[in-house]
Design a protein around this motif. Structure first.
Motif, PDB file in Angstrom:
ATOM      1  N   LEU A  29      11.785  -5.582  -0.906  1.00 12.59           N
ATOM      2  CA  LEU A  29      10.325  -5.663  -0.974  1.00 12.59           C
ATOM      3  C   LEU A  29       9.742  -4.497  -1.772  1.00 12.59           C
ATOM      4  O   LEU A  29       8.856  -4.684  -2.611  1.00 12.59           O
ATOM      5  N   LEU A  30      10.246  -3.305  -1.517  1.00 14.04           N
ATOM      6  CA  LEU A  30       9.754  -2.123  -2.220  1.00 14.04           C
ATOM      7  C   LEU A  30      10.071  -2.219  -3.711  1.00 14.04           C
ATOM      8  O   LEU A  30       9.214  -1.955  -4.553  1.00 14.04           O
ATOM      9  N   ALA A  31      11.277  -2.635  -4.042  1.00 17.18           N
ATOM     10  CA  ALA A  31      11.663  -2.765  -5.456  1.00 17.18           C
ATOM     11  C   ALA A  31      10.829  -3.842  -6.149  1.00 17.18           C
ATOM     12  O   ALA A  31      10.386  -3.652  -7.282  1.00 17.18           O
ATOM     13  N   GLN A  32      10.596  -4.961  -5.482  1.00 18.75           N
ATOM     14  CA  GLN A  32       9.783  -6.024  -6.077  1.00 18.75           C
ATOM     15  C   GLN A  32       8.363  -5.553  -6.358  1.00 18.75           C
ATOM     16  O   GLN A  32       7.763  -5.938  -7.352  1.00 18.75           O
ATOM     17  N   SER A  33       7.835  -4.732  -5.500  1.00 24.15           N
ATOM     18  CA  SER A  33       6.477  -4.232  -5.668  1.00 24.15           C
ATOM     19  C   SER A  33       6.385  -3.180  -6.770  1.00 24.15           C
ATOM     20  O   SER A  33       5.436  -3.175  -7.550  1.00 24.15           O
ATOM     21  N   LEU A  34       7.373  -2.283  -6.841  1.00 27.69           N
ATOM     22  CA  LEU A  34       7.283  -1.136  -7.741  1.00 27.69           C
ATOM     23  C   LEU A  34       7.861  -1.373  -9.131  1.00 27.69           C
ATOM     24  O   LEU A  34       7.389  -0.786 -10.101  1.00 27.69           O
ATOM     25  N   THR A  35       8.883  -2.198  -9.253  1.00 28.75           N
ATOM     26  CA  THR A  35       9.586  -2.371 -10.527  1.00 28.75           C
ATOM     27  C   THR A  35       8.669  -2.754 -11.684  1.00 28.75           C
ATOM     28  O   THR A  35       8.767  -2.145 -12.759  1.00 28.75           O
ATOM     29  N   PRO A  36       7.772  -3.724 -11.537  1.00 30.45           N
ATOM     30  CA  PRO A  36       6.928  -4.078 -12.694  1.00 30.45           C
ATOM     31  C   PRO A  36       6.092  -2.908 -13.206  1.00 30.45           C
ATOM     32  O   PRO A  36       5.938  -2.724 -14.412  1.00 30.45           O
ATOM     33  N   ARG A  37       5.555  -2.095 -12.292  1.00 33.67           N
ATOM     34  CA  ARG A  37       4.730  -0.957 -12.721  1.00 33.67           C
ATOM     35  C   ARG A  37       5.575   0.118 -13.402  1.00 33.67           C
ATOM     36  O   ARG A  37       5.179   0.672 -14.427  1.00 33.67           O
ATOM     37  N   THR A  84       0.845  -1.200   0.000  1.00 31.97           N
ATOM     38  CA  THR A  84       0.000   0.000   0.000  1.00 31.97           C
ATOM     39  C   THR A  84       0.877   1.245   0.000  1.00 31.97           C
ATOM     40  O   THR A  84       2.076   1.188   0.264  1.00 31.97           O
ATOM     41  N   ALA A  85       0.260   2.385  -0.269  1.00 29.09           N
ATOM     42  CA  ALA A  85       0.999   3.648  -0.280  1.00 29.09           C
ATOM     43  C   ALA A  85       1.645   3.906   1.079  1.00 29.09           C
ATOM     44  O   ALA A  85       2.796   4.336   1.153  1.00 29.09           O
ATOM     45  N   ASP A  86       0.919   3.646   2.165  1.00 28.03           N
ATOM     46  CA  ASP A  86       1.492   3.814   3.502  1.00 28.03           C
ATOM     47  C   ASP A  86       2.636   2.835   3.721  1.00 28.03           C
ATOM     48  O   ASP A  86       3.654   3.184   4.316  1.00 28.03           O
ATOM     49  N   GLY A  87       2.456   1.623   3.204  1.00 30.27           N
ATOM     50  CA  GLY A  87       3.499   0.610   3.324  1.00 30.27           C
ATOM     51  C   GLY A  87       4.747   0.979   2.549  1.00 30.27           C
ATOM     52  O   GLY A  87       5.868   0.676   2.965  1.00 30.27           O
ATOM     53  N   GLU A  88       4.570   1.630   1.395  1.00 32.45           N
ATOM     54  CA  GLU A  88       5.722   2.057   0.599  1.00 32.45           C
ATOM     55  C   GLU A  88       6.561   3.051   1.383  1.00 32.45           C
ATOM     56  O   GLU A  88       7.783   2.950   1.430  1.00 32.45           O
ATOM     57  N   ALA A  89       5.915   4.027   1.986  1.00 30.67           N
ATOM     58  CA  ALA A  89       6.642   5.030   2.774  1.00 30.67           C
ATOM     59  C   ALA A  89       7.339   4.375   3.966  1.00 30.67           C
ATOM     60  O   ALA A  89       8.479   4.717   4.295  1.00 30.67           O
ATOM     61  N   ALA A  90       6.663   3.423   4.599  1.00 29.39           N
ATOM     62  CA  ALA A  90       7.254   2.726   5.744  1.00 29.39           C
ATOM     63  C   ALA A  90       8.476   1.908   5.310  1.00 29.39           C
ATOM     64  O   ALA A  90       9.499   1.899   5.996  1.00 29.39           O
ATOM     65  N   LEU A  91       8.352   1.211   4.175  1.00 33.39           N
ATOM     66  CA  LEU A  91       9.486   0.431   3.664  1.00 33.39           C
ATOM     67  C   LEU A  91      10.656   1.351   3.306  1.00 33.39           C
ATOM     68  O   LEU A  91      11.815   1.023   3.567  1.00 33.39           O
ATOM     69  N   LEU A  92      10.359   2.499   2.722  1.00 32.09           N
ATOM     70  CA  LEU A  92      11.417   3.439   2.371  1.00 32.09           C
ATOM     71  C   LEU A  92      12.115   3.936   3.633  1.00 32.09           C
ATOM     72  O   LEU A  92      13.349   4.045   3.667  1.00 32.09           O
ATOM     73  N   GLN A  93      11.349   4.220   4.661  1.00 27.46           N
ATOM     74  CA  GLN A  93      11.931   4.662   5.938  1.00 27.46           C
ATOM     75  C   GLN A  93      12.795   3.562   6.542  1.00 27.46           C
ATOM     76  O   GLN A  93      13.888   3.823   7.040  1.00 27.46           O
ATOM     77  N   ARG A  94      12.313   2.314   6.471  1.00 29.03           N
ATOM     78  CA  ARG A  94      13.100   1.189   6.992  1.00 29.03           C
ATOM     79  C   ARG A  94      14.407   1.055   6.217  1.00 29.03           C
ATOM     80  O   ARG A  94      15.457   0.812   6.805  1.00 29.03           O
TER      81      ARG A  94
END
Length: 195
Positions: free
Chosen positions: A30-38, A9-19
């Motif tokens: 995790l963030l790259a796996q989620s965003l790369t295809p799009r 989710t959008a909130d999860g993306e920000a949290a992953l980036l902070q982590r």
């Protein structure tokens, strides 16, 4: 057998980036796996070249990793920021093509197996990509973001740094131009005449 790509989710993306900014490499994966295809899909549809789309996707993610320590949660969605970076990188590459005279780039082959359906789908894809390539850059970006990537007009407005009404106008003009460009090819592409 590959693992399914996680949906974040959008909130999860920000949290992953902070982590990631705090040293968690698994969060970056995790963030790259989620965003790369799009991101890759958007760049591919705008540029029509797989290698260039990969380069743009990687550059966008590198920029995200560089700004991660300074990311301010709540100011922008990670995906919106990344789409804007990808859109700008694609625009830069399209401008460079024009200045170097490389407008006629071969379309990548459809990797999906099949016989007649694959050939017909490839012809349809090629026709759509050629029609998209003929659109002005901002119209192409708006059409791809709206009708292929499924973003909302306000999200597109933020990505393209334009007003919502301008986005609506860009997508409407782009759709009309695509329709006109593809109309004469309906029969050749295997679409029955709807009347």
């Amino acid at each position: 057998m590959s693992e399914p790509i996680p949906s974040v989710t959008a909130d999860g993306e920000a949290a992953l980036l902070q982590r990631y900014a705090n040293g968690d490499a698994a969060a970056a994966r995790l963030l790259a796996q989620s965003l790369t295809p799009r991101l890759y899909g958007h760049a591919m549809r705008v540029l029509g070249d797989g290698a260039e789309a990969e380069d743009v996707t990687q550059e966008a993610l590198l920029r995200l990793w560089r700004i991660a320590p300074d990311w301010r949660v709540g100011e922008a969605k990670v995906t919106t920021w990344l789409y804007r970076v990808v859109a700008n990188l694609c625009t830069d590459r399209l401008r460079k093509r024009r200045s170097t005279g490389m407008d006629d780039i071969d379309e990548p082959a459809d990797p999906a197996p099949g016989v007649e359906a694959r050939m017909q789908n490839a012809a349809r894809y090629d026709a759509l990509q050629r029609a998209l390539n003929d659109l002005p850059d901002r119209q192409r970006q708006a059409v791809v973001l709206r009708h292929i990537d499924g973003l909302t007009n306000p999200e597109i407005a933020e990505i393209l740094n334009a007003g919502v009404e301008a986005v609506e106008s860009l997508t409407a003009r782009g759709k009309r131009a695509l329709s006109l460009a593809l109309q004469e090819q309906r029969e050749a592409l295997g679409y029955e005449d709807d009347g």
